[in-house]
Design a protein around this motif. Structure first.
Motif, mmCIF file in Angstrom:
data_model
loop_
_atom_site.group_PDB
_atom_site.id
_atom_site.type_symbol
_atom_site.label_atom_id
_atom_site.label_comp_id
_atom_site.label_asym_id
_atom_site.label_seq_id
_atom_site.Cartn_x
_atom_site.Cartn_y
_atom_site.Cartn_z
ATOM 1 N N ILE A 1 0.833 -1.203 0.000
ATOM 2 C CA ILE A 1 0.000 0.000 0.000
ATOM 3 C C ILE A 1 0.868 1.252 0.000
ATOM 4 C CG2 ILE A 1 -0.283 0.251 2.511
ATOM 5 C CD1 ILE A 1 -3.162 0.522 0.056
ATOM 6 N N ALA A 2 1.984 1.212 0.742
ATOM 7 C CA ALA A 2 2.864 2.378 0.781
ATOM 8 C C ALA A 2 3.534 2.598 -0.570
ATOM 9 C CB ALA A 2 3.921 2.195 1.870
ATOM 10 N N ARG A 3 3.971 1.509 -1.194
ATOM 11 C CA ARG A 3 4.613 1.632 -2.505
ATOM 12 C C ARG A 3 3.633 2.184 -3.545
ATOM 13 N NH1 ARG A 3 6.387 -3.463 -3.021
ATOM 14 N NH2 ARG A 3 4.550 -4.139 -4.194
ATOM 15 N N THR A 4 2.398 1.726 -3.496
ATOM 16 C CA THR A 4 1.401 2.168 -4.467
ATOM 17 C C THR A 4 1.046 3.639 -4.263
ATOM 18 O OG1 THR A 4 0.510 -0.073 -4.506
ATOM 19 C CG2 THR A 4 -0.876 1.667 -5.403
ATOM 20 N N LEU A 5 0.836 4.047 -3.010
ATOM 21 C CA LEU A 5 0.518 5.446 -2.734
ATOM 22 C C LEU A 5 1.697 6.357 -3.054
ATOM 23 C CD1 LEU A 5 -1.448 5.026 0.624
ATOM 24 C CD2 LEU A 5 -2.397 5.789 -1.565
ATOM 25 N N THR A 6 2.907 5.869 -2.844
ATOM 26 C CA THR A 6 4.086 6.670 -3.189
ATOM 27 C C THR A 6 4.177 6.876 -4.701
ATOM 28 O OG1 THR A 6 5.251 5.766 -1.259
ATOM 29 C CG2 THR A 6 6.589 6.806 -2.961
ATOM 30 N N THR A 7 3.816 5.853 -5.460
ATOM 31 C CA THR A 7 3.793 5.992 -6.923
ATOM 32 C C THR A 7 2.809 7.083 -7.339
ATOM 33 O OG1 THR A 7 4.345 3.658 -7.175
ATOM 34 C CG2 THR A 7 3.420 4.778 -9.094
ATOM 35 N N LEU A 8 1.637 7.118 -6.697
ATOM 36 C CA LEU A 8 0.663 8.175 -6.995
ATOM 37 C C LEU A 8 1.204 9.544 -6.591
ATOM 38 C CD1 LEU A 8 -2.653 6.487 -5.747
ATOM 39 C CD2 LEU A 8 -1.707 6.511 -8.059
ATOM 40 N N LEU A 9 1.958 9.559 -5.498
ATOM 41 C CA LEU A 9 2.517 10.813 -5.005
ATOM 42 C C LEU A 9 3.499 11.429 -5.997
ATOM 43 C CD1 LEU A 9 2.756 12.730 -2.564
ATOM 44 C CD2 LEU A 9 4.466 11.179 -1.620
ATOM 45 N N LEU A 10 4.165 10.597 -6.762
ATOM 46 C CA LEU A 10 5.178 11.077 -7.704
ATOM 47 C C LEU A 10 4.572 11.702 -8.958
ATOM 48 C CD1 LEU A 10 7.729 8.137 -7.400
ATOM 49 C CD2 LEU A 10 7.936 10.432 -6.435
ATOM 50 N N ARG A 11 3.265 11.500 -9.170
ATOM 51 C CA ARG A 11 2.623 12.146 -10.314
ATOM 52 C C ARG A 11 2.441 13.633 -10.026
ATOM 53 N NH1 ARG A 11 -2.404 8.139 -11.825
ATOM 54 N NH2 ARG A 11 -1.313 6.150 -11.665
ATOM 55 N N LYS A 12 2.457 14.424 -11.054
ATOM 56 C CA LYS A 12 2.355 15.872 -10.889
ATOM 57 C C LYS A 12 0.888 16.323 -10.929
ATOM 58 C CE LYS A 12 6.770 16.132 -10.723
ATOM 59 N NZ LYS A 12 7.439 16.349 -9.425
ATOM 60 N N ASP A 13 0.063 15.607 -10.183
ATOM 61 C CA ASP A 13 -1.357 15.935 -10.078
ATOM 62 C C ASP A 13 -1.620 16.343 -8.635
ATOM 63 O OD1 ASP A 13 -4.151 15.721 -9.550
ATOM 64 O OD2 ASP A 13 -4.405 14.440 -11.314
ATOM 65 N N VAL A 14 -1.957 17.611 -8.418
ATOM 66 C CA VAL A 14 -2.069 18.147 -7.064
ATOM 67 C C VAL A 14 -3.123 17.413 -6.252
ATOM 68 C CG1 VAL A 14 -2.709 20.182 -5.719
ATOM 69 C CG2 VAL A 14 -1.200 20.416 -7.686
ATOM 70 N N LYS A 15 -4.292 17.164 -6.835
ATOM 71 C CA LYS A 15 -5.351 16.450 -6.116
ATOM 72 C C LYS A 15 -4.910 15.038 -5.739
ATOM 73 C CE LYS A 15 -8.988 19.093 -5.657
ATOM 74 N NZ LYS A 15 -9.530 19.396 -4.308
ATOM 75 N N LEU A 16 -4.218 14.390 -6.647
ATOM 76 C CA LEU A 16 -3.747 13.037 -6.403
ATOM 77 C C LEU A 16 -2.665 13.040 -5.323
ATOM 78 C CD1 LEU A 16 -4.243 10.168 -7.311
ATOM 79 C CD2 LEU A 16 -2.566 10.484 -9.137
ATOM 80 N N GLN A 17 -1.773 14.007 -5.373
ATOM 81 C CA GLN A 17 -0.729 14.103 -4.353
ATOM 82 C C GLN A 17 -1.340 14.364 -2.971
ATOM 83 O OE1 GLN A 17 1.595 17.239 -6.253
ATOM 84 N NE2 GLN A 17 3.267 15.786 -6.628
ATOM 85 N N GLU A 18 -2.313 15.253 -2.927
ATOM 86 C CA GLU A 18 -2.971 15.559 -1.649
ATOM 87 C C GLU A 18 -3.643 14.319 -1.068
ATOM 88 O OE1 GLU A 18 -6.852 18.005 -0.061
ATOM 89 O OE2 GLU A 18 -5.973 18.587 -1.984
ATOM 90 N N ALA A 19 -4.361 13.575 -1.933
ATOM 91 C CA ALA A 19 -5.055 12.373 -1.465
ATOM 92 C C ALA A 19 -4.065 11.301 -1.000
ATOM 93 C CB ALA A 19 -5.945 11.823 -2.569
ATOM 94 N N ALA A 20 -2.985 11.101 -1.762
ATOM 95 C CA ALA A 20 -1.993 10.082 -1.400
ATOM 96 C C ALA A 20 -1.296 10.437 -0.090
ATOM 97 C CB ALA A 20 -0.976 9.928 -2.518
ATOM 98 N N LEU A 21 -0.954 11.714 0.094
ATOM 99 C CA LEU A 21 -0.313 12.147 1.343
ATOM 100 C C LEU A 21 -1.238 11.949 2.538
ATOM 101 C CD1 LEU A 21 1.347 15.421 0.025
ATOM 102 C CD2 LEU A 21 2.581 13.495 1.025
#
Length: 744
Positions: free
Chosen positions: A225-245
């Motif tokens: 789960i951490a690896r998957t959320l970190t992958t989402l965090l690396l995308r340059k999508d602010v909403k996606l980064q906020e949700a993953a964090l």
């Protein structure tokens, strides 16, 4: 508004959706139209209930939007959705979603699932940001639904959607994990989850039938789960980064192993902690908050130690970075009340129960920023009707800010002095005690509790401003919220101590009967605080006050509490008995009220054999006080179990217990020459000799007491009293031998 339409088409559903968004009355009215809601849920569950083609997908999209909107703001609507099985319907629709359906439908379904899951979690609690105004009356039904959401087969439905090609779907599922996980059990299930293919691979051993150790699997303990959320965090999508964090912040709590993994990174890569600290400097305030929240959760999960544990230079630097970000948001005039509320709560989570980080927050002006905010939004003189007009967002902001102040001021007297004398927060705290929002009253009590821990404040500001009596008036309220009463009773524990100027006033105004009421409640935490207050009240008390307290509680109640299965209650009751029996005359009072003391000694023997060291400590102190009375020494010496327990305490207890234990032995040996036979038969004289053997070679580490020199004493106070006790016993032995020779 009364919804009477039975049509299920796009225009009708759009009209319903627009009417209920943000309208609690309309939501409650729609909740009464169960036939329409049942049809909407059937549309979501089974595509055959909708028109063919794209219009059918549009109907399902609108139905999902309505379900999402109904989830919030109306308990009646949420109750209806639970009764009509909206949650299983959404999960089923997601599980059978065909590739031919449009991505907008999947996004709508997952957003509806997230909204419903968040509403269910809010009904169950605990609240993520502050206190919930009320305890939901649908909590039992919501708890069943929330447990269902985290069943392994249900996790198989929605967690894989973190890999969906649609960012909107990814965001919804990450947000679900950030808002719906509220307890360690559910958090553990999410962290242990991995895809079914990997689970199948783990179940097979090298020869096909051996099961691997799941704890050694790379997919376990939150790695997938951490690896998957970190992958989402690396995308340059602010909403996606906020949700993953936000999801990572929620999942890493209380999981030190995962936190340490997120704080480090393989060579050539950046850790999640570093990414979060970098994103905390974003221009987007919501992303700043999510990043600060994530970094805070990682830092605190990495250091789950005692409150005054040292903080590494690296971690201090990280904490300072977070504080600067939060300070800017708290101090901002353009940030929304919701944003500043979150910033205050994140600051609270960063420093909570850690004195070093509290000092750092004080030095970095976090306390000053929060105090300025409180004084700016809290009128200390206002008409009662003006409070009714205050927006809820302002009250929640005040709650968050007061909570942060209480945490920062909990440990250090200089910080408390700054709160009272420099930042002048007492008027705002006192005004907040009467606020209509339960969270504000609770936070104000927490501030009063922190301030009342300082003797100087207790003797000056808390008395002079009337803050202490204001808390007491709140404490007397019979209909006050249970959570506020917890906090208020903790303040009372501090202001009934013997050095408090308010002690006499509280006794005159009925603090004892009120404490007895709490002691007889069904709430264990309230009972514990009541006992704690009685313990403080009885410290060095006059005999008249001791008799008054004993009479109010009743010895039958005390006897029952001595056997309570909750060791915390046992500890406080024995501590109360310790304070009652702190003089020879008071020991007489104790024995006379306990019908001769036989039951008391039995309870002491049981307590000295307890697995809880705090219970053992207080029981030994009571026994040591009783041993000061020559009248009752024979009761101790003749008890079949007491001396054996006393010897055990000398052999393998921590030094805090060995000190009163050896004091007890010394009094028995010094004041009662006839004690030699009983102490000798219990093996106590032999134990004392072992304690004094090789004492010059014993290391200072208490862990070495049980090595080669097992039983040798390393504490100077215990050594000295053990030597005195052994001297008296040897003198008694010599006297017995001389008398025997004379008889011969």
């Amino acid at each position: 508004m009364t919804v009477t339409t039975t049509q299920v088409d796009v225009p009708a559903l759009k009209a319903i959706k627009n009417s209920v968004i943000g309208n609690r009355t309309a939501k409650s009215a729609l909740a009464k139209n169960e036939s329409l809601l049942a049809r909407l849920i059937d549309c979501i569950r089974d595509p055959s209930h909708t028109p063919d083609g794209s219009s059918g997908a549009h109907v399902r999209v609108e139905a999902a939007h309505i379900i999402a909107s109904l989830s919030y703001g109306s308990p009646d609507a949420l109750r209806t959705l639970l009764r009509l099985d909206a949650l299983p319907a959404l999960l089923y629709a997601i599980s059978i979603f065909p590739p031919s359906d449009p991505p907008t439908l999947k996004a709508a379904l997952t957003r509806s699932l997230r909204a419903l899951a968040a509403a269910i979690a809010d009904a169950v609690g605990p609240s993520q940001w502050g206190l919930s105004p009320t305890v939901s009356d649908i909590r039992p039904e919501a708890k069943v639904a929330l447990d269902y959401l985290f069943q392994p087969e249900v996790l198989d439905v929605y967690i894989p959607l973190l890999l969906d090609p649609s960012p909107a779907v990814n965001v919804a599922i990450a947000q679900l994990l950030s808002v719906a996980v509220r307890n360690p059990d559910h958090r553990g299930r999410v962290l242990e989850w991995c895809p079914p293919v990997e689970r199948t691979r783990e179940a097979k051993g090298k020869r096909g039938w051996e099961r691997r150790d799941p704890t050694a699997s790379p997919t376990r303990r939150g790695v997938w789960i951490a690896r998957t959320l970190t992958t989402l965090l690396l995308r340059k999508d602010v909403k996606l980064q906020e949700a993953a964090l936000s999801a990572l912040a929620n999942l890493v709590r209380d999981c030190e192993s995962l936190a340490r993994r997120l704080a480090r990174a393989p060579p050539g890569t950046e850790s999640v902690l570093s990414l979060a600290l970098e994103l905390s400097k974003s221009r987007n305030i919501d992303l700043q908050l999510a990043a600060s929240y994530c970094a805070t959760s990682i830092l605190r999960a990495c250091s789950q130690t005692v409150y005054d544990s040292p903080v590494s230079a690296n971690d201090q630097t990280h904490a300072i970075t977070i504080m600067h970000v939060l300070n800017r948001i708290i101090d901002s005039e353009t940030a929304s009340n919701q944003a500043r509320t979150k910033a205050c709560f994140i600051l609270y989570q960063l420093v909570c129960d850690h004195s070093v980080l509290c000092q750092l927050a004080f030095e970095r002006n976090s306390l000053a920023k929060v105090a300025a905010l409180i004084n700016a939004i809290t009128p200390t003189e206002k008409a009662p009707e003006s409070e009714e007009d205050e927006p809820e967002s302002v009250s929640r902001l005040r709650e968050a800010a007061l909570t942060a102040v209480a945490a920062i001021a909990l440990f250090d007297t200089d910080i408390r002095t700054a709160v009272t004398d420099e930042l002048r927060l007492i008027p705002a705290i006192q005004a907040s005690l009467a606020n209509r929002y339960v969270g504000v009253r609770y936070a104000a009590c927490q501030c009063a509790r922190a301030l009342s821990r300082a003797v100087s404040a207790l003797r000056t500001n808390i008395v002079d401003t009337g803050l202490g009596l204001a808390v007491f008036q709140l404490f007397l309220k019979q209909d006050e919220d249970r959570r506020v009463m917890h906090a208020a009773s903790a303040v009372i524990c501090n202001i009934v101590t013997n050095f408090s100027p308010l002690r006499t006033a509280l006794l005159e105004q009925g603090v004892i009967p009120r404490l007895v009421q709490l002691l007889r409640s069904s709430d264990v935490e309230l009972k514990l605080n009541a006992l704690w207050a009685f313990k403080n009240l009885l410290y060095k008390a006059m005999p008249e006050l001791k008799r008054e307290v004993i009479g109010a509680i009743g010895w039958s109640e005390i006897s029952n509490l001595l056997l309570d299965p909750d060791s915390r209650l046992q500890e406080q009751v024995f501590h109360i008995l310790r304070h009652i029996a702190d003089g020879v005359e008071d020991v007489e009072l104790l024995f006379s009220e306990m019908a001769g003391g036989e039951a008391l000694l039995d309870n002491l023997a049981d307590a000295m054999d307890s697995e809880n060291e705090d219970v053992v400590l207080q029981a030994v102190f009571v026994l040591a006080n009783i041993a000061n009375s020559p009248t009752h020494q024979l009761s101790i010496l003749s008890h079949p179990r007491i001396l054996k327990r006393l010897r055990d305490c000398l052999v393998d207890a921590k030094v805090q217990i060995r000190r009163p234990a050896v004091s007890c032995v010394l009094e028995l040996a010094r004041q009662n020459p006839r004690s030699y036979r009983e102490l000798h038969e219990a093996g106590i004289d032999t134990t004392l000799r072992h304690m004094l053997e090789h004492t010059s070679h014993v290391a200072t580490s208490p862990t070495l007491r049980f090595g080669r020199q097992m039983g040798a004493e390393d504490d100077m106070e215990v050594q000295d009293k053990a030597r005195q006790a052994l001297h008296w016993l040897e003198q008694a032995q010599l006297t017995r031998e001389m008398l025997a020779e004379t008889d011969l």
